[in-house]
Enzyme design. Sequence first.
Site, mmCIF file in Angstrom:
data_model
loop_
_atom_site.group_PDB
_atom_site.id
_atom_site.type_symbol
_atom_site.label_atom_id
_atom_site.label_comp_id
_atom_site.label_asym_id
_atom_site.label_seq_id
_atom_site.Cartn_x
_atom_site.Cartn_y
_atom_site.Cartn_z
ATOM 1 N N ARG A 67 42.838 39.959 37.553
ATOM 2 C CA ARG A 67 42.630 41.306 37.010
ATOM 3 C C ARG A 67 43.942 42.072 37.120
ATOM 4 O O ARG A 67 44.647 41.961 38.133
ATOM 5 C CB ARG A 67 41.529 42.064 37.761
ATOM 6 C CG ARG A 67 40.104 41.629 37.415
ATOM 7 C CD ARG A 67 39.683 42.023 35.987
ATOM 8 N NE ARG A 67 38.336 41.597 35.653
ATOM 9 C CZ ARG A 67 37.994 40.443 35.094
ATOM 10 N NH1 ARG A 67 38.932 39.555 34.789
ATOM 11 N NH2 ARG A 67 36.738 40.169 34.819
ATOM 12 N N GLU B 276 45.177 47.132 30.153
ATOM 13 C CA GLU B 276 44.923 46.261 28.988
ATOM 14 C C GLU B 276 43.823 46.784 28.076
ATOM 15 O O GLU B 276 43.774 46.414 26.889
ATOM 16 C CB GLU B 276 44.567 44.842 29.460
ATOM 17 C CG GLU B 276 43.208 44.746 30.153
ATOM 18 C CD GLU B 276 42.858 43.310 30.541
ATOM 19 O OE1 GLU B 276 43.690 42.629 31.149
ATOM 20 O OE2 GLU B 276 41.729 42.881 30.227
ATOM 21 N N HIS C 53 44.504 38.222 27.888
ATOM 22 C CA HIS C 53 43.215 37.939 28.537
ATOM 23 C C HIS C 53 42.468 36.807 27.809
ATOM 24 O O HIS C 53 41.323 36.968 27.374
ATOM 25 C CB HIS C 53 42.341 39.210 28.605
ATOM 26 C CG HIS C 53 41.376 39.192 29.753
ATOM 27 N ND1 HIS C 53 41.124 40.296 30.533
ATOM 28 C CD2 HIS C 53 40.613 38.193 30.269
ATOM 29 C CE1 HIS C 53 40.235 39.984 31.461
ATOM 30 N NE2 HIS C 53 39.917 38.711 31.322
HETATM 31 P P1 NAD Z 1 34.977 33.670 43.111
HETATM 32 O O1 NAD Z 1 34.077 34.792 43.506
HETATM 33 O O2 NAD Z 1 34.428 32.287 43.048
HETATM 34 O O3 NAD Z 1 36.256 33.632 44.085
HETATM 35 C C1 NAD Z 1 36.952 34.774 44.479
HETATM 36 C C2 NAD Z 1 37.593 34.469 45.839
HETATM 37 O O4 NAD Z 1 38.390 35.606 46.202
HETATM 38 C C3 NAD Z 1 36.556 34.251 46.965
HETATM 39 O O5 NAD Z 1 36.849 33.076 47.668
HETATM 40 C C4 NAD Z 1 36.718 35.499 47.827
HETATM 41 O O6 NAD Z 1 36.451 35.266 49.207
HETATM 42 C C5 NAD Z 1 38.191 35.826 47.582
HETATM 43 N N1 NAD Z 1 38.531 37.185 47.978
HETATM 44 C C6 NAD Z 1 37.754 38.307 47.908
HETATM 45 N N2 NAD Z 1 38.417 39.359 48.409
HETATM 46 C C7 NAD Z 1 39.634 38.892 48.794
HETATM 47 C C8 NAD Z 1 40.759 39.509 49.411
HETATM 48 N N3 NAD Z 1 40.754 40.792 49.737
HETATM 49 N N4 NAD Z 1 41.838 38.728 49.661
HETATM 50 C C9 NAD Z 1 41.835 37.406 49.376
HETATM 51 N N5 NAD Z 1 40.795 36.771 48.802
HETATM 52 C C10 NAD Z 1 39.704 37.514 48.517
HETATM 53 O O7 NAD Z 1 35.594 34.110 41.722
HETATM 54 P P2 NAD Z 1 36.265 33.166 40.609
HETATM 55 O O8 NAD Z 1 35.231 32.670 39.679
HETATM 56 O O9 NAD Z 1 37.177 32.202 41.278
HETATM 57 O O10 NAD Z 1 37.127 34.253 39.805
HETATM 58 C C11 NAD Z 1 38.219 34.924 40.400
HETATM 59 C C12 NAD Z 1 38.627 36.095 39.515
HETATM 60 O O11 NAD Z 1 39.163 35.593 38.292
HETATM 61 C C13 NAD Z 1 37.451 36.977 39.063
HETATM 62 O O12 NAD Z 1 37.160 37.970 40.026
HETATM 63 C C14 NAD Z 1 37.968 37.587 37.794
HETATM 64 O O13 NAD Z 1 38.581 38.829 38.079
HETATM 65 C C15 NAD Z 1 39.041 36.605 37.319
HETATM 66 N N6 NAD Z 1 38.693 35.961 36.035
HETATM 67 C C16 NAD Z 1 39.583 36.070 35.012
HETATM 68 C C17 NAD Z 1 39.304 35.470 33.788
HETATM 69 C C18 NAD Z 1 40.269 35.526 32.622
HETATM 70 O O14 NAD Z 1 39.885 35.208 31.494
HETATM 71 N N7 NAD Z 1 41.526 35.896 32.827
HETATM 72 C C19 NAD Z 1 38.097 34.776 33.619
HETATM 73 C C20 NAD Z 1 37.220 34.666 34.703
HETATM 74 C C21 NAD Z 1 37.529 35.261 35.915
#
Ligand code: NAD
Length: 334
Positions: free
Chosen positions: A236, A265, A297
Amino acid sequence: MKTKITFFSTKPYDIAFFDQANHDDSLELCYLDTHLNPATAPLVQGSAVVCLFVNDKADAAIISTFAKAGVKLIALRCAGYNNVDLAACKQAGIGVVRVPAYSPYSVAEHALALILTLNRKTHKAFNRVREGNFALEGLMGFDLHGQTVGLIGLGKIGRVTAQILRGFGCTVLGYDVYEDEEAKRTGVSYVPLESLLAQSDIVSLHCPLTPQTHHLINAQTLAGMKNGVMLINTSRGALIDTMAVIQSLKSGKIGYLGLDVYEEEADLFFEDFSGKVIQDDVFSRLLSFPNVLITGHQAFFTRNALQSIAETTLANIHAFVNGGPLENEVVFKE
Ligand code: NAD
């Protein structure tokens, strides 16, 4: 009676995948191409469900409009939920569901695409060769094998990214608020954030945007990174303080920057501005650096992910309509 679902920010590819996934006629899918904003929010009149995407910001005022219009559920067709005021939803009695997992491979593989393109400069080589220029000056990269990559967030996407990087022969460091056994088996070594930043040749962000992670990459954390570090953000935009990153690009602290997301964005991405003057001077400054690669994105944008997003979103809505348990509910935590 059919359940009406109003979709915001709908693109032709969304319509194609949702129509294909919608197997019964109990749902009326009403597609709007407009974004959600105070002027468009009243268009939900008569809809029990509203379907939103990443940049449809549902703040308290919009939630209040939804509640008055009879909306009972916000179905996010994405994983992140930072764009919805969950406290306001709870107060208004509006449920929120999301698609927590569709294809972690789509985003992890895109992160790798950014890393490989920035390193091996295939985007520049493509243009050069088409113009008959076969000189190699300026295209030199480095072996990914043997590099240390720091992943911040080892959830579904971070873990897949780690697996791919291990396949390349990288040392993978991880920082997360929870340690995951599967990630450790993949070969991730968990270290404190400061150590990860100090040791990594490449830093890639895979944590959600929360108050704790807002501007996680800032002047102070950038100062603790290696000179010439490669920074990748497919998570994000607001995880990064963009002004601090611009300073670090100017000083050479950041040697490569790959972004799929950007703090502001919402005013740019998913629309065609070609031939128009971009009004966001910060974004334009980012684009002016030769070592910056930005995609709009698109990390999620594979046919596998779109199919899975449509299927899970409709399953979430069916569960809600049928009064079943909401497996993918986003619960407001005080
Ligand atoms: P997920 O929930 O499986 O994993 C997120 C991880 O981040 C977890 O292990 C959590 O413990 C960790 N986390 C939370 N707070 C934290 C902190 N303060 N410091 C360090 N780690 C922390 O999520 P995911 O499916 O792996 O997705 C991750 C992110 O990717 C989503 O939140 C979303 O913002 C982003 N995303 C982007 C796209 C894109 O098209 N660019 C698509 C899907 C997801």
